[in-house]
Design a protein around this motif. Structure first.
Motif, short mmCIF file in Angstrom:
data_model
loop_
_atom_site.label_atom_id
_atom_site.label_comp_id
_atom_site.label_asym_id
_atom_site.label_seq_id
_atom_site.Cartn_x
_atom_site.Cartn_y
_atom_site.Cartn_z
N ARG A 1 5.58 4.88 3.03
CA ARG A 1 5.05 5.18 4.36
C ARG A 1 4.87 6.68 4.58
O ARG A 1 4.22 7.09 5.55
N GLN A 2 5.44 7.51 3.71
CA GLN A 2 5.33 8.96 3.86
C GLN A 2 4.16 9.52 3.06
O GLN A 2 3.34 10.26 3.60
N TRP A 3 4.08 9.17 1.77
CA TRP A 3 3.03 9.74 0.92
C TRP A 3 2.62 8.86 -0.26
O TRP A 3 1.55 9.02 -0.81
N ALA A 4 3.45 7.88 -0.67
CA ALA A 4 3.19 7.12 -1.89
C ALA A 4 2.24 5.95 -1.70
O ALA A 4 1.79 5.35 -2.69
N GLY A 5 1.92 5.58 -0.47
CA GLY A 5 0.98 4.50 -0.23
C GLY A 5 1.52 3.14 -0.61
O GLY A 5 2.65 3.00 -1.07
N ASN A 6 0.66 2.11 -0.45
CA ASN A 6 1.16 0.75 -0.68
C ASN A 6 1.43 0.45 -2.15
O ASN A 6 2.18 -0.48 -2.46
N ILE A 7 0.85 1.21 -3.09
CA ILE A 7 1.19 0.97 -4.49
C ILE A 7 2.58 1.50 -4.82
O ILE A 7 3.17 1.14 -5.84
N GLY A 8 3.12 2.34 -3.94
CA GLY A 8 4.48 2.84 -4.12
C GLY A 8 5.52 2.03 -3.38
O GLY A 8 6.69 2.41 -3.32
N ALA A 9 5.11 0.86 -2.82
CA ALA A 9 6.05 0.00 -2.10
C ALA A 9 7.00 -0.69 -3.06
O ALA A 9 6.75 -0.76 -4.27
N HIS A 10 8.07 -1.22 -2.54
CA HIS A 10 9.02 -1.98 -3.35
C HIS A 10 8.35 -3.27 -3.84
O HIS A 10 7.39 -3.74 -3.22
N PRO A 11 8.80 -3.85 -4.95
CA PRO A 11 8.09 -4.99 -5.57
C PRO A 11 7.74 -6.08 -4.56
O PRO A 11 8.61 -6.62 -3.85
N GLY A 12 6.45 -6.38 -4.47
CA GLY A 12 5.98 -7.40 -3.54
C GLY A 12 6.16 -7.02 -2.08
O GLY A 12 6.01 -7.87 -1.21
#
Length: 393
Positions: A130-141
């Motif tokens: 939510r800060q800079w990594a975007g949804n590909i940086g979210a936790h698995p699933g």
């Protein structure tokens, strides 16, 4: 009396304009588009256009009107879309991101409609995604819903104003099933506290019949209990759960231009084997939980350049059943750099790498599954590199 008529008419004609001066409607949005390299998408490396990664693509209307005595009416209608092909997102829903109305005063805000749950609202901002990594940086699933993959329908949300840096909130979603008020219901609570460079928060979410009432919300049709309404092998085999819960906490500390954050979540699928909720091809029973811990650091080199790095570890527990297993593990690392061309436009580079081990919910060797990709990896490794531009209006 006739001489007063023009004066009365002129005075009356100003009343609508005076009322209108206390209200406003704002059009806003985000357009994010770029190119991804995926090392293993369904067994093959790929290059593809993808939109809405750093922030989900959207356009919305936000309105407010003064009602007097400190009260205001508010509404939000927010659409999601795919820049690459122009299609609607969120399963084709017109206002799939958010759609709510309510009232506010200096002490609290009450809204009703399709909304983000309180747990995600309050704890999601501590995560790198939510800060800079975007949804590909979210936790698995996006198992803890920190990037708001899942919205909550038929919900009533109450959020307090800040009192000494403390904000609390709660939300309840009506299940809408006649004769069984608890079926398909959900509720969430949370609190955050901010004081100078330090902020922290905690949240909790509880959902009944999650396959239909929660994971099935991203569709314009009626979700069915006969299929698993999630594509992620991380947990799609566990959607016969009678209920689902997430407990989470996070904290952030800012020191000069650096921001350090930590976040933790425990996501649990409870009462596996409820076929009225979802399919159970592997005969699972009991409960299964996932513990996720993440640490991240970002640094603003100057007002135009932001760098970030994060590491997250997700551990799934064992589960009982005819094909019971000992669970899966996921290690994810993210790095990113963002250059702000202006206050509203930026270009960025993101890199995410994930390694999996153990046995996943589909009773197979765990496969890497970076969030928001067309396909999970066919192996235990996957990497995504993205170059993109984002514009806000």
């Amino acid at each position: 009396m006739k001489s007063l008529a023009p004066v009365v008419i002129m005075a009356a004609s100003t009343l609508p304009y005076a009322a209108h001066a206390q209200s406003s409607v704002t059009l806003y949005g985000v357009i994010d588009e770029g190119i991804n390299y995926n090392s293993n998408s369904g067994g093959h490396p790929s290059y593809a256009m993808q939109s809405g990664v750093a922030q989900g693509n959207r356009f919305g209307l936000r309105g407010t009107e003064g009602l007097g005595a400190g009260w205001r009416s508010i509404f939000v209608l927010e659409n999601g879309f795919d820049v690459s092909n122009g299609k609607l997102a969120q399963g084709g829903l017109l206002f799939g991101r958010q759609a709510y109305a309510g009232v506010s005063n200096p002490f609290l805000t009450v809204t009703v409609g399709r909304q983000y749950d309180i747990q995600a609202d309050f704890i999601g901002p501590f995560a790198a995604s939510r800060q800079w990594a975007g949804n590909i940086g979210a936790h698995p699933g996006d198992i803890d819903n920190f990037i708001n993959t899942v919205r909550t329908n038929n919900s009533i949300k109450v959020v307090s104003a800040s009192v000494g840096g403390l904000i609390v909130g709660g939300m309840y979603s009506l299940g809408g099933v006649a004769g069984d008020p608890t079926r398909n219901q959900s509720w969430s609570v949370g609190a955050t506290y901010a004081n100078g460079p330090f902020s922290a928060g905690a949240g909790y979410l509880n959902v009944r019949d999650p396959n239909v009432s929660y994971f099935g919300n991203a569709t314009s049709g009626n979700a069915s209990a006969t299929i698993a309404n999630s594509p992620y092998p991380v947990y799609s085999g566990y959607l016969s759960a009678h209920s689902f819960q997430v407990a989470s906490a996070g904290l952030t500390y800012k020191l000069g231009r650096a921001t350090a954050s930590m976040v933790y979540s425990n996501a649990t699928f409870i009462g596996l084997g409820d076929l009225s909720a979802g399919p159970n091809p592997h005969g699972y029973t009991g409960s299964v939980h996932f513990n996720t811990a993440e640490a991240s650091l970002s640094f603003l080199i100057d007002p135009q350049v932001l760098l970030g790095a994060a590491f997250a570890y997700t551990a799934g527990s064992g589960v009982s059943g005819t094909d019971g297993h000992s669970g899966a593990r996921y290690k994810s690392g993210s790095i990113g750099a963002q250059y702000f061309l202006s206050k509203r436009t930026s270009v960025y580079v993101l890199g995410v790498y994930q390694a999996a081990s153990g046995v996943d919910s589909l009773n197979q060797s765990a496969r890497a599954s970076i969030n928001n990709q067309p396909s999970a990896s066919t192996s235990d490794r996957q990497a995504v590199i993205r170059i993109a531009m984002s514009h806000k209006f």
